[in-house]
Design an enzyme around this catalytic site. Structure first.
Site: not given
Length: 335
Positions: A115, A197, A200
């Site tokens: 992140k 993976k 969203k």
């Protein structure tokens, strides 16, 4: 005498669209756990703000996520459904646990590294201490199991470490949880990059299927899914060259309650085009009843308010007992 049920805790962030991967890898499996376990499922809005959010949108998505939970089969009469920020004990316990968590442990967390790379302009302390809040989420409810995908096991490991460290100092305060991996569908991959993976946060919308996508859009996304030049439908999970087909076989298997191997046998000798059409149809027909129920529930705001209000009352009652025990152990005066 009724046997005491083991407890499960899990949740999803209302940070954007819920993908087919979220549904197959998490929410769908929760439905089958409700009768066997004492379940608590949360809308994890506190975790969401490690990335900047539009307040009105966050409130809207939180209600939409609750409606989707219920539409998917999570029964408020069987499970505790609540919004994380409605229970202040999560933040309170996170502070205490942060004092029993080492910097080195947090620096090793892969999610922080990932992140930070994607949000270089907002590498905040909350992003760094995210695993501590996640540990508080779980430990507050003395959860025995936490349903997770393989990529989330690192968070369970640090939660266990924190719990065991606290217990070693103060006695058996926390239940030390275990990760509960789904037997299938635990990790659905991107349609455009099947080595990653399904997410969203993917910058390519063709890489994921949203549970709210138009059915024609779903069909187009599946038809444009990355495969290979071999043209052979075989399930070879260890062959990276077949990652695209492996992913479609896995999706088809979960949607039709079978195995990837069985699906491969069923479609052996057929072309990728026909196979993709069948996968798209299976997804659409699997989602259709959920969407119809969601459309009904999302209109009933008073019902949703009643569900999350009652859920918060139950969650707060359970969590406060744990927090009071922790406060006494560390030397706080409990009022």
């Amino acid at each position: 005498m009724e046997e005491h049920k083991k407890r499960i805790f899990s949740g999803v962030q209302p940070s954007g669209t819920i993908t087919l991967g979220n549904y197959l890898g998490a929410i769908r499996n929760w439905v089958s756990l409700q009768d066997k376990y004492d379940c608590a499922f949360a809308m994890m809005d506190m975790h969401t703000i490690t990335v900047r959010q539009t307040p009105a949108e966050l409130r809207k998505r939180t209600q939409e996520l609750l409606a989707l939970y219920i539409a998917c089969g999570i029964d408020p009469g069987k499970s505790i459904l609540f919004i994380q920020s409605h229970n202040s004990a999560h933040a309170e316990l996170a502070w205490v646990l942060g004092c029993y968590t080492y910097m080195g442990e947090l620096q090793r967390m892969t999610q922080f590294k990932d992140k930070s790379a994607h949000h270089e302009d907002n590498i905040n302390a909350g992003l760094f201490t995210y695993p501590v809040l996640m540990a508080a989420d779980i430990l507050l409810y003395n959860a025995d199991y936490v349903p997770v995908g393989k990529d989330q096991m690192q968070h369970i490991e640090i939660c266990r470490d924190i719990a065991q460290r606290f217990n070693a100092l103060y006695g058996d305060v926390f239940t030390v949880p275990e990760g509960l991996l789904a037997s299938s569908g635990a990790k659905i991959m991107s349609l455009q990059d099947p080595t990653k993976k399904m997410s969203k946060s993917d910058t390519n919308p063709k890489g994921y299927i949203s549970m709210m996508d138009d059915f024609n859009v779903i069909a187009q996304k599946v038809k444009s899914a990355v495969t290979d030049s071999e043209g052979v439908i075989e399930y070879r999970p260890d062959d990276t060259a077949k990652a695209g087909i492996n992913n479609l076989l896995s999706i088809m298997a979960v949607m039709t309650a079978t195995t990837p191997e069985a699906v491969a046998v069923q479609f052996a000798g057929q072309g990728y085009g026909a196979f993709k059409s069948a996968v798209a149809e299976a997804i659409v027909e699997g989602i259709r009843p959920i969407r119809e129920e969601y459309d009904r529930i999302i209109q009933d705001k008073s019902y949703l308010s009643d569900v999350y209000t009652r859920g918060a009352e139950t969650a707060c009652r359970i969590a406060r007992r744990t927090l009071n025990k922790v406060y006494k152990k560390v030397g706080f005066i409990v009022k």
